[in-house]
Design an enzyme around this catalytic site. Structure first.
Site, mmCIF file in Angstrom:
data_model
loop_
_atom_site.group_PDB
_atom_site.id
_atom_site.type_symbol
_atom_site.label_atom_id
_atom_site.label_comp_id
_atom_site.label_asym_id
_atom_site.label_seq_id
_atom_site.Cartn_x
_atom_site.Cartn_y
_atom_site.Cartn_z
ATOM 1 N N HIS A 130 -60.972 -6.471 34.910
ATOM 2 C CA HIS A 130 -62.387 -6.085 34.956
ATOM 3 C C HIS A 130 -62.459 -4.579 35.140
ATOM 4 C CE1 HIS A 130 -66.673 -6.744 35.500
ATOM 5 N NE2 HIS A 130 -66.610 -5.792 36.403
ATOM 6 N N GLY B 253 -70.026 -8.119 36.405
ATOM 7 C CA GLY B 253 -70.786 -8.385 35.186
ATOM 8 C C GLY B 253 -70.608 -7.321 34.130
ATOM 9 N N LEU C 79 -68.010 -16.142 37.444
ATOM 10 C CA LEU C 79 -67.720 -14.885 36.755
ATOM 11 C C LEU C 79 -67.310 -13.763 37.716
ATOM 12 C CD1 LEU C 79 -67.824 -13.405 33.984
ATOM 13 C CD2 LEU C 79 -70.131 -12.685 34.600
ATOM 14 N N ASP C 80 -66.130 -13.175 37.488
ATOM 15 C CA ASP C 80 -65.643 -12.008 38.242
ATOM 16 C C ASP C 80 -65.474 -12.283 39.732
ATOM 17 O OD1 ASP C 80 -65.733 -10.668 35.854
ATOM 18 O OD2 ASP C 80 -67.611 -9.639 36.269
ATOM 19 N N GLN C 81 -65.321 -13.566 40.095
ATOM 20 C CA GLN C 81 -65.228 -13.908 41.517
ATOM 21 C C GLN C 81 -63.855 -14.428 41.907
ATOM 22 O OE1 GLN C 81 -67.688 -13.341 43.698
ATOM 23 N NE2 GLN C 81 -68.954 -12.508 42.052
#
Lengths: 293, 293, 293, 293
Positions: free
Chosen positions: B200, B209, B235-237
């Site tokens: 990310h 995000g 998402l992205d966690q």
């Protein structure tokens, strides 16, 4: 050090970018016999962009009266012509008055006092104010300490803040929150616009708000950070002056994170404060232009 | 390099912390004539904490059959006694199969291919899959490239993902998203639990995000970062494997941020992938224990 | 990218510091309708100090003829008045010709080629010359490759160097030694003064000379570094352009040091080369002034 | 903090690497009811390599007598069997006695005192000795200060050193040179082998000897560093414990270098001292193995 600052001033300009500004400013300074020591410029590249400039110049023999006259000339001959509304010319030999607000943690505070004692932060620290009495002893070997307890009710909080505002009156060109665990009211912030510097113990915008180290540990981050920013009415949303991080790993407890974080916090805050008192930080919307040494 | 890996295996353990684990594991290895090359341990200090261990050991002459037998002995004599449900013993001489998913950006991908070609990433890269054809040429000098276009409708997306899952079947012990600009479905994620690594382009949890560089520029941060993490359904966690940052300043445009960010991204991802294939990363809830070299 | 460089030039000045230089230069540029995009200045603070300046400016419609005329005007109206003997005005839209010399290691070379392919290094790489044939294949997908074997006797070495000098003639504004394991003769160095950039695999002046990683390991250093510098007649003593380090620890073998070092080397060299081709590096005695982005 | 250290000891081992050491040590600890809190190991990979180990363990109820008995058991049952000649078992709850020698600079000293006051350095600072009287006041708010002037003749120097050795007798398990501008005699060094820690204000081995900042400025380096090392009879050649660097640039004066350098020095020294008092540093010839937290 103050000796070599005599006759030195800092011209800081923020305005709409237009052709010829540099030529006009440098031409003006040269025509008056001023010698440019350092010069930094930046143009934001957006359409209709802004122009930012910092000139450190030396005018032999200039005192406060001389500076005042010089400002008026600059205003007439340059600033008005280019429609500059946001500029300043500050004497380098005058120390800004600085008040520090703190709670119980001493690391950021002591770093400031230590650098100030070494003349790395060129300011007059007029007072340290705390909502706890704990730090009186170490502080008073350096500067005056005031204990202003803050109650829990809104009325008590407002009352304490009013007391602090009274104390600061005429004593603070800049207010530094060196881990002050109280939220300032809009009234306070409006009284010192872009003059209150806070240290937040995370890499903003990650972990806005309370207890960032615990939340960093829970999220399993591999770096923890600190952010020095100007305080605005919105919590932890003001323009960022400086940030840094330090590496952590799985074997570090929350206490280790706090201890490592304390080191980052104190350095980030010290750099931000130093740059502020040296007129190196220009606010640009919700961002900053920082002309580092 | 593969020669010197012969007979070397990695025993990775995650279990409830109990007295005597280290003695039991090291005693077992010693009693079988295995020589410990590297050993790392970690106990999470919470009450009823977890214990994590990675042993790299050498057993002269061990081949796949020998390893299988050794695993069964370990299971009987140590794992069952300590109620270990989560352990593995992997041969160091066998390359994990790796598939890389990518869109148009090549920086993270090329870094992986380059390090793989230098044998710094010990894996078999079985394929690169992209939703764009652009990178075919540079990739095919290294490994097979497959173009799988992804449509805009949910049906088309599901279809493309199904095609990719088919391709990966039996070809991927780990899936690396080297800037793959598609969100994977829960089905995909469940098929490869803690086996999909994403890069990310921000310092998570800041800028979760889309479009983090633009948002970083707008927020005026002084550092930009990158985060390699396992992909979970949120998402992205997912658990963070590695993070790093690079300093930026007011004079940097969004393009400069992207360019600096690309450098951080490729190194962060390369480190995370390398650690994963060397069995150095253990997932602990939503965090990771990483036993670096 | 080359499109937006049209009409942009870089004026780089090094001269005795005198009052009024900035005003004269910026006044000249403004009077001709040139718009300053970036401006950096530095005064060395010693007595009788030197002044350094880099202006990136845009003059609508300027082509090579226009630039030539502009240089003559600047020479007459500014440079002569201030006794500037060391200044240049380079077109930003013209790529410098770059030749790369390399031996067997590919990491620094591939990083340059990769960034060049992404247009992060704005140059024409005219050739890669190596004393070994090994890298022909990966290089030739990008640029021409020449193998020039170098013998062991002084005569053979001189002959090989002469061949290389012939090849470079007219093809090299800058020569980059991307781990070229041969020492260049004074003749070569004099032919390209402050135009040969070398990457040394240590933090100079530590470990001058051969085999720095082995010596770093023996000394037990906790960081290893890399240094990009201009080549002068004295080995490893030329002006330093850029340096960086990476942390190592007791568990790292010499091979690990080399591998970590390779990462530092390639980034340090890439930054130095990029700054050089953008006219950001000014030599000041045995030091450099670097106006970074 | 000292409370939670009760019953905790650190077993540090350095010996010839042999099969079964880890099993023997961990088996011994487990069989006596000791719980391993942290364990680190390292094998130097050379032929006939060395083995290094640090175990932090907790034995409920262990006091000094218990520790003494435990050491004798370990000696009989493990150390003799493996021919360990170099091992120690130190109580974590006992503070090492530390003396600090300093001249006029206060930055490294104050950092140590500040961290010590926060209990980050778990030691008894028994005294600060200086060859100048300047720092008496700030030091005496923390610990005793002794002024021992040092003359210029060899006789006067020897006399001063003899006085200091007398003062230290029984008061120093470790001696920290926090920018002490005198060279210690072999006699002093032999009295405290691998127990004198110095901070050198450069990235050793660059700029061995006097005045490194001036020489760094002259060489035009882009990073300046600091090195904490054990003092041996050869000047600046002892085993390195920790190093770090900070970026500098052309606009920095020698004073700026000194100021930036002071920040690196104080942190590098503080880390080295902390690791030493926590028994994390093992000397390996002229190198160190450091088991960081």
């Amino acid at each position: 050090m103050s000796e070599s600052r005599k006759g030195v001033a800092r011209l800081v300009v923020k305005c709409q970018d237009k052709p010829g500004i540099v030529a006009a400013v440098s031409g003006f300074l040269h025509s008056r016999g001023a010698n440019i020591i350092h010069s930094d410029q930046h143009s934001s590249d957006a359409e209709g962009g802004m122009f930012f400039m910092r000139n450190e110049f030396y005018l032999p023999g200039m005192d406060m009266d001389g500076l005042e006259a010089f400002k008026q000339e600059f205003s007439r001959e340059v600033a008005e012509r280019f429609g500059m509304r946001c500029w300043s010319m500050n004497p380098a030999w005058v120390r800004k008055k600085m008040a520090i607000l703190v709670s119980r943690y001493d690391h950021a505070l002591m770093e400031l006092l230590w650098r100030w004692a070494r003349d790395e932060i060129y300011a007059d620290i007029t007072m340290v104010v705390s909502n706890h009495p704990d730090l009186r002893e170490p502080v008073e070997t350096f500067v005056p300490f005031h204990h202003v307890p803050v109650g829990r009710s809104p009325e008590e909080k407002a009352e304490a803040e009013a007391r602090i505002l009274d104390m600061l009156e005429g004593q603070a060109d800049v207010v530094v929150l060196a881990r002050y665990m109280q939220i300032l009211s809009p009234k306070f912030v409006q009284r010192y616009p872009m003059k209150v510097i806070n240290i937040h113990h995370s890499f903003l915008p990650a972990f806005v708000g309370a207890d960032p180290y615990r939340r960093a540990a829970e999220r399993g981050v591999k770096l923890i950070g600190a952010t020095a920013h100007y305080v605005t009415e919105e919590l932890d949303q003001g323009p960022i002056i400086e940030q840094d991080v330090i590496r952590v790993k799985h074997s570090h407890s929350i206490d280790d994170l706090k201890s490592s974080g304390a080191d980052v916090e104190r350095h980030v805050l010290a750099r931000a404060v130093r740059w502020h008192v040296e007129d190196r930080v220009i606010v640009d919307g919700n961002k900053t232009v920082v002309f580092q040494r």
